[in-house]
Design a protein around this motif. Sequence first.
Motif, PDB file in Angstrom:
ATOM      1  N   GLU A  97      -7.517  11.147 -11.608  1.00  0.00           N
ATOM      2  CA  GLU A  97      -8.565  11.953 -11.420  1.00  0.00           C
ATOM      3  C   GLU A  97      -9.335  11.674 -10.698  1.00  0.00           C
ATOM      4  O   GLU A  97      -9.205  11.555  -8.683  1.00  0.00           O
ATOM      5  N   TRP A  98      -9.813  10.012 -10.500  1.00  0.00           N
ATOM      6  CA  TRP A  98     -10.836   9.883  -9.614  1.00  0.00           C
ATOM      7  C   TRP A  98     -10.024   8.866  -8.430  1.00  0.00           C
ATOM      8  O   TRP A  98     -11.004   8.644  -7.613  1.00  0.00           O
ATOM      9  N   ALA A  99      -8.756   8.172  -8.457  1.00  0.00           N
ATOM     10  CA  ALA A  99      -7.925   7.200  -7.399  1.00  0.00           C
ATOM     11  C   ALA A  99      -8.300   8.032  -6.561  1.00  0.00           C
ATOM     12  O   ALA A  99      -7.959   7.367  -5.651  1.00  0.00           O
ATOM     13  N   VAL A 100      -7.922   9.648  -7.077  1.00  0.00           N
ATOM     14  CA  VAL A 100      -7.115  10.930  -5.781  1.00  0.00           C
ATOM     15  C   VAL A 100      -8.035  10.576  -5.173  1.00  0.00           C
ATOM     16  O   VAL A 100      -8.286  10.803  -4.305  1.00  0.00           O
ATOM     17  N   GLN A 101      -9.229  11.208  -5.993  1.00  0.00           N
ATOM     18  CA  GLN A 101     -10.756  11.405  -5.001  1.00  0.00           C
ATOM     19  C   GLN A 101     -11.216  10.189  -4.081  1.00  0.00           C
ATOM     20  O   GLN A 101     -11.891  10.709  -2.991  1.00  0.00           O
ATOM     21  N   THR A 102     -11.051   9.230  -4.663  1.00  0.00           N
ATOM     22  CA  THR A 102     -11.501   7.958  -3.780  1.00  0.00           C
ATOM     23  C   THR A 102     -10.812   7.312  -2.897  1.00  0.00           C
ATOM     24  O   THR A 102     -11.151   7.709  -1.665  1.00  0.00           O
ATOM     25  N   GLU A 103      -8.951   7.901  -2.945  1.00  0.00           N
ATOM     26  CA  GLU A 103      -8.163   7.884  -1.423  1.00  0.00           C
ATOM     27  C   GLU A 103      -9.143   8.901  -0.604  1.00  0.00           C
ATOM     28  O   GLU A 103      -8.495   8.676   0.457  1.00  0.00           O
ATOM     29  N   THR A 104      -9.611   9.981  -0.901  1.00  0.00           N
ATOM     30  CA  THR A 104      -9.682  11.397   0.165  1.00  0.00           C
ATOM     31  C   THR A 104     -10.648  11.057   0.533  1.00  0.00           C
ATOM     32  O   THR A 104     -11.326  10.938   1.447  1.00  0.00           O
ATOM     33  N   ASP A 105     -11.716  10.281   0.017  1.00  0.00           N
ATOM     34  CA  ASP A 105     -13.436   9.858   0.015  1.00  0.00           C
ATOM     35  C   ASP A 105     -12.785   8.894   1.556  1.00  0.00           C
ATOM     36  O   ASP A 105     -13.555   8.768   2.466  1.00  0.00           O
ATOM     37  N   LEU A 347      -0.932  12.009  -2.664  1.00  0.00           N
ATOM     38  CA  LEU A 347      -2.007  10.395  -2.782  1.00  0.00           C
ATOM     39  C   LEU A 347      -1.506   9.501  -3.531  1.00  0.00           C
ATOM     40  O   LEU A 347      -2.127   8.764  -3.946  1.00  0.00           O
ATOM     41  N   GLU A 348      -1.258  10.371  -4.923  1.00  0.00           N
ATOM     42  CA  GLU A 348      -0.784   9.946  -6.360  1.00  0.00           C
ATOM     43  C   GLU A 348       0.268   8.799  -5.779  1.00  0.00           C
ATOM     44  O   GLU A 348       0.494   7.815  -6.239  1.00  0.00           O
ATOM     45  N   VAL A 349       1.413   9.250  -4.971  1.00  0.00           N
ATOM     46  CA  VAL A 349       2.912   8.511  -4.560  1.00  0.00           C
ATOM     47  C   VAL A 349       1.451   7.317  -3.739  1.00  0.00           C
ATOM     48  O   VAL A 349       1.836   5.981  -4.183  1.00  0.00           O
ATOM     49  N   ILE A 350       0.821   7.285  -2.950  1.00  0.00           N
ATOM     50  CA  ILE A 350       0.359   6.342  -2.264  1.00  0.00           C
ATOM     51  C   ILE A 350      -0.543   5.142  -3.086  1.00  0.00           C
ATOM     52  O   ILE A 350      -0.059   4.261  -3.213  1.00  0.00           O
ATOM     53  N   TYR A 351      -1.122   6.291  -4.353  1.00  0.00           N
ATOM     54  CA  TYR A 351      -1.898   5.021  -5.344  1.00  0.00           C
ATOM     55  C   TYR A 351      -0.913   4.383  -6.358  1.00  0.00           C
ATOM     56  O   TYR A 351      -0.922   2.732  -6.338  1.00  0.00           O
ATOM     57  N   TYR A 352       0.410   4.986  -6.205  1.00  0.00           N
ATOM     58  CA  TYR A 352       1.550   3.843  -6.940  1.00  0.00           C
ATOM     59  C   TYR A 352       2.200   2.834  -5.497  1.00  0.00           C
ATOM     60  O   TYR A 352       2.028   2.263  -6.096  1.00  0.00           O
ATOM     61  N   PHE A 353       2.438   3.464  -4.255  1.00  0.00           N
ATOM     62  CA  PHE A 353       3.131   2.399  -3.243  1.00  0.00           C
ATOM     63  C   PHE A 353       2.117   1.377  -2.952  1.00  0.00           C
ATOM     64  O   PHE A 353       3.043   0.355  -3.128  1.00  0.00           O
TER      65      PHE A 353
END
Length: 488
Positions: A97-105, A347-353
């Motif tokens: 959840e926080w990884a996605v929030q960070t990407e959003t920021d 964004l979850e996929v981007i985190y993985y990629f």
Amino acid sequence: MEKTVTTPCNFSTLVSYTPTSQNPWNTLKVNHAYRRMAFGAPKADIDAALSLSPNDFIDSLVDAAHNLPPTPAPVWGHYTYNDFGDFDTENEIYLKEWAVQTETDLLNEKMRGRLAFFWMNHFVTELEMYYYAPYMYQYYHLMQLNALGNFREFVRGVGIDNAMLVYLNGFENTNTQPNENYARELFELFTLGEGIGYTQEDITNAARALTGYNHWDEIGGAIYFNASTFDDGEKTIFGQTGNWGYDDLINILFAERATEIATYICTKFYTFFVSPTIDSFSEQEIIQPLAQTMIDNDFEMVPVFKQLFKSEHFFDEEALGVIIKSPYDTILGYMNETGFHYEAQTLEVIYYFCNIVGQQLYDPPDVSGWQRDEDWINSSTLTGRWELMRYYNWVGYNHRELDITDFAKLLTNNSNDPAFIAKTLVDHFMAKELFTPTDYDIATDVLKWEVPQNYYDDGSWNLDWSSATYQVILLLHHIIQMPEFQLK
């Protein structure tokens, strides 16, 4: 070690850039600023910037970043272990959840997002070493809060951050069992540079001054100071002797090594924001004056950023397109510059990629962080980047197909000239124009696809054509594979 060359190319100085007919304020320069100081920008922001002077534009970016409040804490942001119901399950959920929030920021916060991420690769921690969602959030909060603040106070806060205390063994550093890990990195990586201005005796005594932060009321709670594990003996640090504690160490460090600290940090600013190459001109005429500005302003960073980013040196032609994008640079910049639809799952996929291609959010490879530039690119990571970009294009296509052609219409004023459309889209994503007309001809041929030439000749083809969205997608896929696309 920084790369050094003997013949500089960028001879422009820190004098503020003033547009002229020979050196105009244009889209190329605005994009340059947004790609270095943020993660790209949509056309509306670029157009707005063009209505301002360069000085006012930089002021607006820096001031907005400086005044932006931190992201609000999640409910679990200050949990202790006992606050979790099912720790293993919930902790994993909160980390993602926080990884996605960070990407959003990073996508939305412009310069503050860029700088928070920059500092995460300076004051490095590795998530895998503490793997605890509340500490992950607290560390990120510290990066946001201090991103454009006072560097001395930033350093003061970092050393007693819970994630850092665990990662670099401050939590284990006591008066009976000293641990020098954080003290060494404080000098070598965080403030002075390897082997500059400190001795092993300084490290040993600094580690003693850092003792005492070994206590929490509950597992996973805030780590705090308690005198029972503090080494209260006399210590000599940078020639100063006394019963020094944590704050004393920071104060002595910045009082006795101000020039070295300012030079080290301004060098990092330069290699990150301007050029990975340092030459004698940039060292003497850019970095040293920036360091003096930092010292003159008691380590406040806003004056330094404004001096650098307003300068002719930053906007010089030779500064364009000389830095290789990181994985997050590549995808987040592209998302901002296209504006295509995406969802939390995207964004979850981007985190993985991004992890696959060499940049796992919150988890640099070691305490020295990602080394950047050429280290980002090899045959595997390059094809991985292409796959990530294609994935994002198809997400946009499948969810809101018209986003694709609307984007092309916006950039080209709804042109029906394939050569103009191709060149406009190519230039939108590049730090500089392509070298030869042939490069643009190839892009035009990609855009034309299998549509018979007569429809272009008689002007009947346009961006509302039944296959136009697919054709634009093909062109975008072509653009992301251009070598020049990897540069900013």
